[in-house]
Design a protein around this motif. Structure first.
Motif, PDB file in Angstrom:
ATOM      1  N   LYS A 216       5.979 -38.877  19.795  1.00 40.27           N
ATOM      2  CA  LYS A 216       7.257 -39.584  19.933  1.00 40.27           C
ATOM      3  C   LYS A 216       8.129 -38.917  21.008  1.00 40.27           C
ATOM      4  CE  LYS A 216      10.163 -42.226  16.899  1.00 40.27           C
ATOM      5  NZ  LYS A 216      10.660 -42.402  15.539  1.00 40.27           N
ATOM      6  N   VAL A 217       8.095 -37.571  21.047  1.00 38.18           N
ATOM      7  CA  VAL A 217       8.845 -36.856  22.097  1.00 38.18           C
ATOM      8  C   VAL A 217       8.285 -37.262  23.457  1.00 38.18           C
ATOM      9  CG1 VAL A 217       9.359 -34.599  23.120  1.00 38.18           C
ATOM     10  CG2 VAL A 217       9.453 -34.881  20.636  1.00 38.18           C
ATOM     11  N   LEU A 218       6.963 -37.279  23.566  1.00 38.75           N
ATOM     12  CA  LEU A 218       6.330 -37.632  24.842  1.00 38.75           C
ATOM     13  C   LEU A 218       6.679 -39.068  25.248  1.00 38.75           C
ATOM     14  CD1 LEU A 218       2.808 -35.971  24.511  1.00 38.75           C
ATOM     15  CD2 LEU A 218       4.785 -35.129  25.767  1.00 38.75           C
ATOM     16  N   ASP A 219       6.679 -39.973  24.262  1.00 40.15           N
ATOM     17  CA  ASP A 219       7.019 -41.371  24.567  1.00 40.15           C
ATOM     18  C   ASP A 219       8.448 -41.479  25.098  1.00 40.15           C
ATOM     19  OD1 ASP A 219       4.539 -42.118  23.749  1.00 40.15           O
ATOM     20  OD2 ASP A 219       5.160 -42.820  21.753  1.00 40.15           O
ATOM     21  N   HIS A 220       9.371 -40.816  24.400  1.00 42.29           N
ATOM     22  CA  HIS A 220      10.782 -40.885  24.836  1.00 42.29           C
ATOM     23  C   HIS A 220      10.989 -40.142  26.153  1.00 42.29           C
ATOM     24  CE1 HIS A 220      13.149 -42.969  21.739  1.00 42.29           C
ATOM     25  NE2 HIS A 220      12.114 -42.680  20.962  1.00 42.29           N
ATOM     26  N   PHE A 221      10.180 -39.128  26.404  1.00 42.49           N
ATOM     27  CA  PHE A 221      10.284 -38.401  27.674  1.00 42.49           C
ATOM     28  C   PHE A 221       9.765 -39.271  28.823  1.00 42.49           C
ATOM     29  CE2 PHE A 221       7.671 -35.471  30.500  1.00 42.49           C
ATOM     30  CZ  PHE A 221       8.725 -35.196  31.368  1.00 42.49           C
ATOM     31  N   MET A 222       8.608 -39.873  28.608  1.00 42.65           N
ATOM     32  CA  MET A 222       8.013 -40.664  29.684  1.00 42.65           C
ATOM     33  C   MET A 222       8.750 -41.992  29.893  1.00 42.65           C
ATOM     34  SD  MET A 222       5.777 -38.857  31.113  1.00 42.65           S
ATOM     35  CE  MET A 222       4.637 -39.829  32.112  1.00 42.65           C
ATOM     36  N   HIS A 223       9.209 -42.586  28.783  1.00 42.82           N
ATOM     37  CA  HIS A 223       9.894 -43.887  28.886  1.00 42.82           C
ATOM     38  C   HIS A 223      11.206 -43.826  28.109  1.00 42.82           C
ATOM     39  CE1 HIS A 223       6.054 -45.204  30.456  1.00 42.82           C
ATOM     40  NE2 HIS A 223       5.472 -44.705  29.383  1.00 42.82           N
ATOM     41  N   PRO A 224      12.156 -43.085  28.608  1.00 35.76           N
ATOM     42  CA  PRO A 224      13.396 -42.927  27.840  1.00 35.76           C
ATOM     43  C   PRO A 224      14.191 -44.220  27.746  1.00 35.76           C
ATOM     44  CG  PRO A 224      13.602 -41.921  30.015  1.00 35.76           C
ATOM     45  CD  PRO A 224      12.180 -42.365  29.890  1.00 35.76           C
ATOM     46  N   HIS A 225      14.912 -44.367  26.628  1.00 33.59           N
ATOM     47  CA  HIS A 225      15.786 -45.526  26.443  1.00 33.59           C
ATOM     48  C   HIS A 225      17.197 -45.145  26.901  1.00 33.59           C
ATOM     49  CE1 HIS A 225      13.019 -46.388  22.719  1.00 33.59           C
ATOM     50  NE2 HIS A 225      12.344 -46.373  23.865  1.00 33.59           N
ATOM     51  N   ASN A 226      17.931 -46.125  27.348  1.00 31.03           N
ATOM     52  CA  ASN A 226      19.364 -45.967  27.654  1.00 31.03           C
ATOM     53  C   ASN A 226      19.671 -44.995  28.790  1.00 31.03           C
ATOM     54  OD1 ASN A 226      19.704 -47.531  25.169  1.00 31.03           O
ATOM     55  ND2 ASN A 226      19.380 -45.611  24.093  1.00 31.03           N
ATOM     56  N   VAL A 227      18.797 -44.906  29.763  1.00 33.00           N
ATOM     57  CA  VAL A 227      19.079 -44.024  30.899  1.00 33.00           C
ATOM     58  C   VAL A 227      20.041 -44.722  31.854  1.00 33.00           C
ATOM     59  CG1 VAL A 227      18.121 -42.840  32.914  1.00 33.00           C
ATOM     60  CG2 VAL A 227      16.816 -42.962  30.816  1.00 33.00           C
ATOM     61  N   GLY A 228      20.967 -43.972  32.385  1.00 35.90           N
ATOM     62  CA  GLY A 228      21.843 -44.494  33.440  1.00 35.90           C
ATOM     63  C   GLY A 228      23.295 -44.198  33.173  1.00 35.90           C
ATOM     64  N   LYS A 229      24.126 -44.911  33.913  1.00 36.78           N
ATOM     65  CA  LYS A 229      25.556 -44.670  33.853  1.00 36.78           C
ATOM     66  C   LYS A 229      26.214 -45.994  33.504  1.00 36.78           C
ATOM     67  CE  LYS A 229      28.429 -41.853  36.813  1.00 36.78           C
ATOM     68  NZ  LYS A 229      28.668 -41.325  38.130  1.00 36.78           N
ATOM     69  N   LEU A 230      27.309 -45.990  32.760  1.00 32.30           N
ATOM     70  CA  LEU A 230      28.039 -47.237  32.511  1.00 32.30           C
ATOM     71  C   LEU A 230      29.261 -47.272  33.421  1.00 32.30           C
ATOM     72  CD1 LEU A 230      28.090 -47.553  28.600  1.00 32.30           C
ATOM     73  CD2 LEU A 230      26.786 -48.950  30.212  1.00 32.30           C
ATOM     74  N   GLU A 231      29.472 -48.424  34.043  1.00 31.73           N
ATOM     75  CA  GLU A 231      30.691 -48.573  34.854  1.00 31.73           C
ATOM     76  C   GLU A 231      31.876 -48.729  33.903  1.00 31.73           C
ATOM     77  OE1 GLU A 231      30.899 -48.214  38.126  1.00 31.73           O
ATOM     78  OE2 GLU A 231      28.730 -47.815  38.092  1.00 31.73           O
ATOM     79  N   ASN A 232      32.980 -48.126  34.237  1.00 33.40           N
ATOM     80  CA  ASN A 232      34.201 -48.153  33.420  1.00 33.40           C
ATOM     81  C   ASN A 232      33.918 -47.916  31.932  1.00 33.40           C
ATOM     82  OD1 ASN A 232      35.626 -48.925  35.788  1.00 33.40           O
ATOM     83  ND2 ASN A 232      34.882 -51.024  35.460  1.00 33.40           N
ATOM     84  N   PRO A 233      33.349 -46.798  31.572  1.00 30.21           N
ATOM     85  CA  PRO A 233      33.067 -46.558  30.153  1.00 30.21           C
ATOM     86  C   PRO A 233      34.377 -46.333  29.372  1.00 30.21           C
ATOM     87  CG  PRO A 233      32.665 -44.576  31.419  1.00 30.21           C
ATOM     88  CD  PRO A 233      33.024 -45.639  32.405  1.00 30.21           C
ATOM     89  N   ASP A 234      34.316 -46.625  28.080  1.00 29.91           N
ATOM     90  CA  ASP A 234      35.489 -46.357  27.242  1.00 29.91           C
ATOM     91  C   ASP A 234      35.584 -44.881  26.902  1.00 29.91           C
ATOM     92  OD1 ASP A 234      36.218 -49.059  27.129  1.00 29.91           O
ATOM     93  OD2 ASP A 234      34.670 -49.427  25.609  1.00 29.91           O
ATOM     94  N   ALA A 235      34.461 -44.229  26.972  1.00 29.18           N
ATOM     95  CA  ALA A 235      34.457 -42.780  26.711  1.00 29.18           C
ATOM     96  C   ALA A 235      33.265 -42.158  27.411  1.00 29.18           C
ATOM     97  CB  ALA A 235      34.355 -42.525  25.218  1.00 29.18           C
ATOM     98  N   GLU A 236      33.424 -40.914  27.777  1.00 32.70           N
ATOM     99  CA  GLU A 236      32.288 -40.209  28.379  1.00 32.70           C
ATOM    100  C   GLU A 236      32.449 -38.709  28.170  1.00 32.70           C
ATOM    101  OE1 GLU A 236      33.736 -41.367  32.683  1.00 32.70           O
ATOM    102  OE2 GLU A 236      32.251 -39.748  32.832  1.00 32.70           O
ATOM    103  N   ALA A 237      31.325 -38.016  28.238  1.00 38.17           N
ATOM    104  CA  ALA A 237      31.366 -36.553  28.080  1.00 38.17           C
ATOM    105  C   ALA A 237      30.149 -35.941  28.751  1.00 38.17           C
ATOM    106  CB  ALA A 237      31.373 -36.193  26.601  1.00 38.17           C
TER     107      ALA A 237
END
Lengths: 206, 389
Positions: free
Chosen positions: A6-27
């Motif tokens: 499962k670690v390898l799957d998420h490493f090779m094909h991660p979900h939710n990668v990227g940046k959101l324009e005008n996010p409501d929150a970030e850290a």
């Protein structure tokens, strides 16, 4: 040392990668000098406080990427109150486990998520900046993982004393002299405490 | 999936001829050397032949070669043996901050036992500071140690110049060289380079694991480090696999019968790899020098904005084996100490990948690797908060 499939799957094909324009929150937590850094961006429904969308960027190893991927999956659709309760242990369990030496990666991901939620709460008048005290130092030390066993140094009762006086944080840790992670633990403590503007100096005794 | 192996610094594939050369010593000639009996005398005579062949490759004599159970054992026998036998002449050692762990851990051990150690610094390309060396020499300096071809960057230390600097001292300073990365890849003549003690490991040049040799210049006295029964060697006491020694002998033969051709081929391959990476992947930093002052098999390169364990794992999942200087992949979770000492940032050390090639690699493997690497770096950079290009 082996990663779960499962670690390898998420490493090779991660979900939710990227940046959101005008996010409501970030850290962003961590730094290149620490070896890993995660940024989380969130869109939150103002009425329900539900996390509508969440994305991440990661500078880090396979487990860092995988934990950021799983934690954003876990947070999506939850209210900020629910998402706040996600622990790094749950994140690791969701990945079918992480090697002990890699547990700090899940701490970083969860920490970044919580910081993003805090950012949202402060912006929306739902919370205030935390007041500084020795309890804050202890809370922060709970994020320092002893890589030999993959548990934090507070739960392992390795922290023998915590103090704060005139801008100096004092931490006494019990760790064997020839432990290969001795320097790493000291460095981790330093990195975690350095982010408090109240702390001007850190004294670690081992 | 085909395996492409660029980790020859860690260990290398035993040559098929090496394995063949070992088999008779596992099946029939399994004896230890001995006197007055045919079995023992045959083996003794074979070992003598092997020593002569090995000695000839470094300009030494057969009686200056000791078989050991590997490079680390040879380093320990040399360093502990020399310092224990010569402590009455002085207790100061010089080495450098970028030396191989065998040398550094031995230096630290002797520091705890009352010796003083000067750790020389190294420059951006990994060359030790020769001015600092000159100034570090003291009347009580008895040993200088160095890693001839650096295990991380492939930097070849200028032993001829070092020899001249050490010769200015009015007393003998012995030179111990870890040549595990250098032997069979660079021409080494112990007399021209002023080497007194030198360790070599067979599995780094297509020999078997668990065997190596120590060169001990005639007249250099070593105290006994390993006590016990003498079976094969008076310094490496106890048994050593005769089959492994025979395998090492074969590996030496193979490396030196086409020495120039082999090293030229490896150099061309690694230069091809470097050129292709630099042409196709932006934001890289070569660690170690360019040209002839670098061991022919080593390319160590940092990919900015991303982390090396992730690169290494993605390559591995594509059948390519290489190493990284990332803290995430290290035992103590620390970034590579050699790269940090050469002035690389944490980020640059974390993002480093080390390719160590062999004569078994091909251009096709390199083309495949660079294609994959280009995709991997692009993918990881697209995930990185540090990359905005």
């Amino acid at each position: 040392m082996q990663y779960s499939q499962k670690v390898l799957d998420h490493f090779m094909h991660p979900h939710n990668v990227g940046k959101l324009e005008n996010p409501d929150a970030e850290a962003t937590e961590g730094s290149p000098a620490c070896g890993d850094q995660v940024s989380i961006f969130m869109k939150v429904d103002e009425n329900t406080h539900k996390i509508q969308d969440v994305k991440f960027l990661s500078y880090g190893c396979a487990s860092n990427i995988a934990t950021a991927s799983i934690i954003t999956d876990m947070a999506k659709g939850k209210t900020i109150e629910e998402a706040k309760k996600i622990t790094w242990k749950e994140a690791a369990e969701e990945l079918d486990g992480l090697p002990p030496v890699k547990m700090h990666c899940s701490v970083l991901a969860v920490d970044t998520l919580r910081k993003a939620i805090k950012d949202y709460e402060i912006k929306h008048g739902l919370a205030e900046e935390d007041k500084f005290s020795t309890d804050k130092i202890i809370e922060e030390l709970k994020k320092v993982i002893y890589p030999n066993v993959g548990e934090d140094i507070v739960s392992l009762k390795m922290v023998k004393y915590v103090g704060f006086k005139d801008g100096t944080a004092i931490v006494d840790v019990e760790i064997p002299k020839f432990d290969k992670y001795r320097d790493n633990v000291a460095e981790e403590i330093r990195e975690h405490l350095e982010k408090f503007k109240e702390i001007k100096d850190i004294k670690i005794t081992m | 999936m085909k395996k492409i192996y660029f980790n020859n610094c860690l260990t290398s594939k035993p040559a098929p001829e090496v394995v063949d050369a070992m088999l008779p010593y596992l099946k029939e000639n399994f004896y230890f050397p001995g006197n007055f009996i045919e079995t023992g005398e045959t083996i003794a005579s074979h070992l003598q032949d092997f020593k002569e062949k090995i000695a000839a490759t470094i300009g030494a004599k057969a009686n200056e070669i000791h078989f050991t159970t590997g490079g680390t054992s040879a380093n320990n026998i040399a360093i502990k043996g020399y310092l224990s036998a010569n402590a009455h002449k002085g207790t100061h050692i010089i080495c450098s901050v970028i030396d191989y762990p065998d040398l550094l851990t031995n230096a630290a051990f002797f520091e705890q036992s009352g010796f003083e150690v000067t750790y020389l610094n190294a420059d951006w390309d990994g060359f030790i500071d020769l001015n600092q060396l000159e100034k570090a020499i003291r009347p009580d300096t008895i040993l200088f140690m160095t890693t001839l071809a650096n295990h991380t960057t492939g930097t070849i230390q200028p032993l001829r110049e070092i020899k001249d600097i050490l010769a200015k001292a009015d007393h003998k300073i012995a030179v111990h060289v870890d040549a595990c990365e250098a032997y069979a890849r660079l021409p080494i003549n112990v007399n021209e380079l002023g080497i007194d003690l030198m360790s070599v490991s067979a599995h780094k040049f297509h020999g078997p694991q668990g065997v190596g040799f120590l060169y001990q210049r005639k007249g250099i006295v070593l105290g006994q480090f390993k006590h016990g029964i003498r079976r094969i060697d008076n310094l490496e006491t106890g048994g050593i696999s005769i089959a492994a020694i025979a395998g090492m002998n074969k590996a030496v033969e193979l490396a030196f019968e086409n020495f120039e051709e082999n090293t030229k081929k490896i150099k061309e391959l690694s230069q091809y790899l470097l050129r292709k990476i630099e042409e196709r992947i932006p934001h890289t930093i070569l660690n170690g020098p360019r040209g002839d002052k670098r061991a022919p098999h080593n390319i160590n390169i940092s990919f900015e904005f991303i982390e090396g364990e992730a690169i290494m794992m993605m390559m591995d999942l594509n059948g390519i084996s290489a190493d990284t200087g990332s803290a995430c992949a290290s035992e103590g979770l620390k970034p590579n100490y050699v790269l940090m000492a050469l002035g690389r940032t944490h980020e640059q050390s974390h993002g480093s990948i080390k390719f160590t090639l062999s004569r078994y690699n091909t251009r096709e493997e390199i083309d495949y690797t660079v294609n994959k690497l280009e995709q991997i770096v692009r993918e990881l950079r697209s995930r990185s908060p540090l990359y905005n290009k």
